[in-house]
Design an enzyme around this catalytic site. Structure first.
Site, mmCIF file in Angstrom:
data_model
loop_
_atom_site.group_PDB
_atom_site.id
_atom_site.type_symbol
_atom_site.label_atom_id
_atom_site.label_comp_id
_atom_site.label_asym_id
_atom_site.label_seq_id
_atom_site.Cartn_x
_atom_site.Cartn_y
_atom_site.Cartn_z
ATOM 1 N N ASP A 508 0.828 -1.206 0.000
ATOM 2 C CA ASP A 508 0.000 0.000 0.000
ATOM 3 C C ASP A 508 0.871 1.268 0.000
ATOM 4 O O ASP A 508 1.625 1.516 0.939
ATOM 5 C CB ASP A 508 -0.868 -0.063 1.267
ATOM 6 C CG ASP A 508 -1.991 0.963 1.267
ATOM 7 O OD1 ASP A 508 -2.040 1.780 0.336
ATOM 8 O OD2 ASP A 508 -2.804 0.940 2.201
ATOM 9 N N ASP A 571 -10.634 4.021 -1.131
ATOM 10 C CA ASP A 571 -11.287 3.041 -0.255
ATOM 11 C C ASP A 571 -12.802 3.036 -0.420
ATOM 12 O O ASP A 571 -13.435 4.087 -0.493
ATOM 13 C CB ASP A 571 -10.967 3.359 1.206
ATOM 14 C CG ASP A 571 -9.522 3.027 1.541
ATOM 15 O OD1 ASP A 571 -8.716 2.860 0.602
ATOM 16 O OD2 ASP A 571 -9.212 2.929 2.730
#
Ligand code: GAL
Length: 755
Positions: A508, A571
């Site tokens: 990430d 997200d």
């Protein structure tokens, strides 16, 4: 000087006007008129400070999207607003004022006229001087900020200009204010009485009894709330009320009552549960509604059925692990004919293990038997360079546990993956997201924190259940949750992951942005190439999942850095806005999807989710959840369940165990669906399947039932085709030229057309 004063006056007026626009009689909208500056200075909390040199900002969007790419750290927002006492006129309850500030990534302190009124989602009721002991609470980024003050609080300057100042701190990734609701209003009856119908699941008992527990909470500071509570269940198709119940409730301030109601209904028919509170003096009402789930997936037959991926990729010499997924009345006995040398199957649990040395394709005949019969299916094993030949299916800790993940939670989730039967439908990964890391020791080995006492032991345990295990890191020095990343330790980290037995790495971006704030395409690829290089040195097949939110159109180069999947978006959240805006915007990446190379529109938001220790039931309606699974299957997306597996409710389990739907996701051709039709009302997507058939998804974007027409020429097919509804697993006969299907509000249908 005078000129300057006039100018400041005009500017102030402009700010006041822009902050006071409203379309609700009792609310001041705060969605415009904000000034912004990165950095940190206590003087910025005060009204006296002159912010005329600051930039402007839209509070609805994170600062990364507004010219502050890659900025992590402190930043301040300021907005001046006239708080009119006339706001009190139309409400019965005039005791409190609320300030709603959307969401703030990651944490915040909010000041009114220089005084601290709240931080990290918690109102500070007593007037207190500004504190600089700012607690950077993790996991608050996704929480709506609502700060409530008593109407008599001296921090509010009634009928005067008030300065709202937000001191925000971003740990990494997206930063600052975002969301939908930015306003100041009096707390009304609807704010005083919270009817919560959605944070727990419906329970089904037998074949028609539905039970629901919901709560009513009084949020008043002082007033008693008394009135009638009506509970009604209404069939969605014909409006017929199938259940009704009334009672009187009398609530002291801050009281929370829980109510459980049960009624009978057909499991497959949609219905609404409505709860209405009528306040006895004013007769004002507060209503909340929730769609009662309807089950579409038929029960698996008692005779054996083989599910899961039909093709499996492995690299030469890597440890091999494939679990034959099968349903049927236990005990099941598993066998595999023509297994290449080096592999063996465990007849009790269907786990194929070993390793293969030579590149090539191997066709294996799987058989699963029980007392009632047997099932057979071919499995193609491809020994070569590519792994993850079908999208990974499993679970990830983030959407439920956030940073509170632990060894114990991972073990319990793995147990539940098995005991719930999900494993028998092809679900296999148990992935640890952020929150497991400690520091690198003096030899450069990454140490797990105290929540993970024995990583290798944990991996062994998960493998022993027939499942695989994943982990998370960042190419930057810090992960998005503020934990230690892999920057400078890539090779060592990859070796450690492999030695523990890790099968999946989510990598990430997070704080890597600080090392190159305006990344060029080559800089975007650089950290991913580096970790790829490290992973390839490990003697283990580790699914490589790139997470950088789609920057630089990652789908155009994810394969070049050897990613097996790549996040195409930010997200996801458990709201229709989030789900539909992500899901329906994926057509741009369709051409990049192929076996071993998957576009990843983020994880599933069904069941109990929460991004932290406290969970709530998904805010998606049943129809929206059918859209979620249908669309993600058509998109050939990785399917990573994001809920607490220990609390799987009957609806969620039913939703996640439809083998015909999952077969579309796992189709060996690996072609992502194309968006064939798009309007404000509905969309049609279709994908070619390996056997020459075609999966078609029909999506209703409206809040009403809708008949969706499909012209078969838009699918580029002619003649007569057999049509099967994959959710209900029923044949619908032959179609030619055109067909239409009824869809639920925000719901979906999926059919497979075959010649
Ligand atoms: C985000 C990522 C989430 C989760 C989180 C952990 O950047 O998109 O899926 O991994 O970081 O901190």
């Amino acid at each position: 000087m005078k000129k300057l004063l006039i100018l400041t006056g005009i500017l102030l007026l402009f700010l006041i006007i822009s902050c006071n626009r409203t379309n609700e009689p009792n609310a001041l909208l705060l969605d415009t008129g904000w000034k912004f500056k990165t950095g940190d200075d206590p003087a910025w909390a005060t009204a006296a400070f002159n912010d005329s040199s600051w930039g402007t900002i839209d509070p609805k969007k994170i600062w990364e999207d507004q010219g502050y790419k890659g900025y992590d750290g402190f930043a301040w927002y300021r907005c001046t607003v006239l708080i009119r006492s006339s706001m009190k006129d139309e409400t019965k309850m005039t005791d409190s004022l609320q300030i709603l500030l959307g969401k703030i990534d990651d944490c915040d302190q909010v000041f009114l006229n220089g005084e601290l009124i709240g931080e990290n989602g918690k109102s500070i009721y007593t007037s207190s001087p500004a504190s600089d002991g700012f607690i950077k609470t993790q996991g608050m980024w996704n929480v709506e900020r609502r700060y409530v003050l008593a109407a008599g609080d001296p921090r509010i300057h009634w009928d005067k200009e008030n300065l709202v100042a937000v001191r925000s701190y971003d740990q990494g990734g997206a930063g600052g204010m975002f969301g939908k609701t930015f306003k100041i209003s009096m707390v009304g009856l609807g704010d005083h009485l919270k009817l919560d119908l959605t944070s727990t699941a419906f329970i089904f008992n037998g074949d028609s009894l539905v039970t629901k527990t919901f709560s009513a909470t009084s949020l008043t500071g002082t007033e008693q709330l008394k009135g009638e509570l009506a509970i009604e269940a209404i069939q969605s198709d014909n409006g017929i009320c199938i259940y009704s119940e009334r009672s009187i409730i009398d609530m002291t301030p801050h009281l929370k009552i829980e109510k459980t109601t049960s009624f009978r209904k057909s499991m497959s028919a949609p219905a609404i549960l409505r709860v209405t509170f009528t306040e006895q003096v004013t007769r004002k009402t507060v209503t909340a509604e929730v769609e009662v789930p309807y089950l579409l997936t038929p029960a698996s037959p008692a005779t054996p059925r083989i599910n899961g991926a039909k093709v499996f990729g492995v690299r030469p010499w890597s440890p091999f692990q494939y679990k034959v997924a099968a349903t049927g009345q236990p005990p099941l006995k598993y066998s595999a004919a023509d297994l290449p040398e080096g592999l063996a199957i465990n007849p009790e649990n269907g786990l194929i293990t070993g390793s293969l040395k030579k590149k090539g394709d191997y066709l294996v005949r799987l058989t699963v038997e029980n007392q009632l019969g047997y099932a057979e299916r071919e499995l193609k094993i491809v020994v070569g360079d590519l792994i993850s030949l079908t999208p990974p299916m499993g679970w990830n800790s983030w959407n439920c546990w956030g940073l509170s993940v632990s060894d114990k939670k991972i073990r319990l989730s793995a147990d539940a993956m098995k005991s719930s039967g999900l494993i028998d439908h092809g679900w296999s990964y148990i992935n640890i997201d952020d929150g497991w890391e400690d520091t690198h020791d003096k030899n450069g080995n990454i140490l797990p924190n105290s929540k993970f006492p024995n990583m290798a032991g944990l991996c062994n345990y998960v493998h022993s259940l027939g499942l695989k295990i994943g982990i998370y890191s960042s190419p930057g020095p810090r992960t998005c949750g503020g934990y230690e990343g892999s920057f400078g330790f890539e090779a060592k980290d990859a070796m450690n992951y492999a030695s523990w037995g890790i099968d999946y790495l989510k990598y990430d971006w997070c704080s890597y942005g600080n090392t190159s704030p305006e990344p060029e395409p080559e800089q975007l690829k650089k950290p991913y190439k580096e970790m790829r290089h490290a992973l390839r040195k490990a003697n283990r097949d580790i699914h490589y999942s790139l997470c950088q939110y789609g920057m630089g159109d990652v789908w155009t180069w994810g394969a070049e850095v050897d990613g097996n999947s790549w996040r195409t978006t930010g997200d996801i959240e458990d709201t229709w806005e989030s789900l539909s805006s992500i899901g329906f915007s994926q057509s741009k990446c369709s051409p990049s999807s192929a076996p071993g190379r998957w576009n990843d529109p983020d994880m599933l938001v069904v069941g109990y989710v929460g991004w932290g220790p406290a969970l709530h039931y998904t805010r998606l309606t049943p129809g929206e959840q059918y859209t979620h699974i249908t669309l993600w299957s058509l998109l050939a997306a990785p399917l990573l369940i994001g809920c607490d597996l220990e609390q799987l409710d009957p609806f969620t389990l039913n939703l996640l165990t439809n083998d015909e739907v999952l077969a579309v996701n796992q189709d060996p051709l690996g072609k992502q669906a194309i968006q064939l039709y798009k309007s404000d009302e509905y969309e049609v997507w279709a994908r070619d399947l390996e056997d020459g058939s075609m999966a078609v998804g029909l999506f209703n974007k409206t809040e009403k039932p809708l008949n969706i027409p499909v012209e078969m020429k838009s699918l580029k097919i002619e003649g007569k085709w057999s049509m099967r509804d994959v959710w209900s697993q029923c044949d619908l006969g032959k179609v030619r030229g055109h067909f239409e299907m009824k869809t639920r509000p925000h719901g979906a249908r999926m059919v497979v057309l075959s010649k």
